[in-house]
Design a protein around this motif. Sequence first.
Motif, PDB file in Angstrom:
ATOM      1  N   GLU A   1       0.912  -1.171  -0.109  1.00 50.82           N
ATOM      2  CA  GLU A   1      -0.082  -0.054  -0.018  1.00 50.82           C
ATOM      3  C   GLU A   1       0.929   1.235   0.047  1.00 50.82           C
ATOM      4  OE1 GLU A   1      -3.312   2.500   2.867  1.00 50.82           O
ATOM      5  OE2 GLU A   1      -2.436   0.588   3.662  1.00 50.82           O
ATOM      6  N   ALA A   2       1.867   1.303   0.818  1.00 54.44           N
ATOM      7  CA  ALA A   2       2.678   2.585   0.682  1.00 54.44           C
ATOM      8  C   ALA A   2       3.582   2.558  -0.481  1.00 54.44           C
ATOM      9  CB  ALA A   2       3.918   2.377   1.756  1.00 54.44           C
ATOM     10  N   MET A   3       3.965   1.594  -1.018  1.00 53.82           N
ATOM     11  CA  MET A   3       4.553   1.636  -2.440  1.00 53.82           C
ATOM     12  C   MET A   3       3.736   2.321  -3.378  1.00 53.82           C
ATOM     13  SD  MET A   3       6.933  -1.725  -2.315  1.00 53.82           S
ATOM     14  CE  MET A   3       7.970  -1.300  -3.484  1.00 53.82           C
ATOM     15  N   LYS A   4       2.670   2.193  -3.495  1.00 53.64           N
ATOM     16  CA  LYS A   4       1.479   2.654  -4.260  1.00 53.64           C
ATOM     17  C   LYS A   4       1.138   4.230  -4.283  1.00 53.64           C
ATOM     18  CE  LYS A   4      -0.666  -1.603  -4.982  1.00 53.64           C
ATOM     19  NZ  LYS A   4      -1.893  -2.544  -4.480  1.00 53.64           N
ATOM     20  N   PHE A   5       1.526   4.676  -2.884  1.00 57.06           N
ATOM     21  CA  PHE A   5       1.258   5.802  -2.217  1.00 57.06           C
ATOM     22  C   PHE A   5       2.366   6.930  -3.027  1.00 57.06           C
ATOM     23  CE2 PHE A   5       1.932   9.109   1.294  1.00 57.06           C
ATOM     24  CZ  PHE A   5       0.785   9.663   1.077  1.00 57.06           C
ATOM     25  N   GLY A   6       1.839   7.993  -3.665  1.00 54.48           N
ATOM     26  CA  GLY A   6       2.707   8.908  -4.333  1.00 54.48           C
ATOM     27  C   GLY A   6       3.862   9.506  -3.594  1.00 54.48           C
ATOM     28  N   GLY A   7       3.574   9.747  -2.304  1.00 54.98           N
ATOM     29  CA  GLY A   7       4.633  10.334  -1.277  1.00 54.98           C
ATOM     30  C   GLY A   7       5.740   9.258  -1.212  1.00 54.98           C
ATOM     31  N   TRP A   8       5.418   7.893  -1.033  1.00 51.97           N
ATOM     32  CA  TRP A   8       6.473   6.916  -1.161  1.00 51.97           C
ATOM     33  C   TRP A   8       7.167   7.091  -2.382  1.00 51.97           C
ATOM     34  CZ3 TRP A   8       8.343   3.070  -3.841  1.00 51.97           C
ATOM     35  CH2 TRP A   8       9.008   2.096  -2.964  1.00 51.97           C
ATOM     36  N   GLN A   9       6.798   7.236  -3.439  1.00 53.15           N
ATOM     37  CA  GLN A   9       7.450   6.994  -4.728  1.00 53.15           C
ATOM     38  C   GLN A   9       8.306   8.232  -4.847  1.00 53.15           C
ATOM     39  OE1 GLN A   9       4.290   6.731  -7.590  1.00 53.15           O
ATOM     40  NE2 GLN A   9       3.679   5.001  -6.817  1.00 53.15           N
ATOM     41  N   ARG A  10       7.752   9.527  -4.345  1.00 56.41           N
ATOM     42  CA  ARG A  10       8.834  10.719  -4.364  1.00 56.41           C
ATOM     43  C   ARG A  10       9.963  10.471  -3.444  1.00 56.41           C
ATOM     44  NH1 ARG A  10       9.232  14.488  -0.718  1.00 56.41           N
ATOM     45  NH2 ARG A  10       7.083  13.865  -0.155  1.00 56.41           N
TER      46      ARG A  10
END
Length: 182
Positions: free
Chosen positions: A150-159
Amino acid sequence: MTDREQYAPGPASGAQVRKDGEKWTLILVRELRHSPEKVWRALTDPAHLREWAPFDVDGSLGTVGTVKLTWVGTPQVSETRVTRAEAPRMLEYNDIRWELEASGGGTRLTLWHSIDRRFISWGAAGWHIAFDVLDRLLAGEPIGRIVGAEAMKFGGWQRLNVEYVKQFGVETPGWPPNAPKR
């Protein structure tokens, strides 16, 4: 709009990597506005951990002994031995060490996590978000944990992942998605 929808992590900061032989350690430091005792409870109590941490445990991490630990999104349950539990300042189990230090009316929380070099930026991004969720939980403004896939799909995680890749000078396997193979 909910608090969770409004949440966006700040820039990559408070992290470093140390290498000792073939062993890599991710070190993250966060200043929290809560007492060491309150932070200690959140680090050791299974009910608190379910609200922010990337793993679940079947017992308290606050005493030396064995618990079962499961990383969110993985089926594997591992026997975890708490080797050091000195409330409210030091906690060690498996490849993780937490240090809590009273600081300016709050707590300086330091995480030492031995991690495969290939996943350092992923770990830094994930723990960064988990610390944000922890801080909000302790402030009485919970947004629910954001971990694992779930975190890895989160835009903030990607940035954050991209920022930590640049900061640490490490490559991440398969990142970014659909990147051409070199």
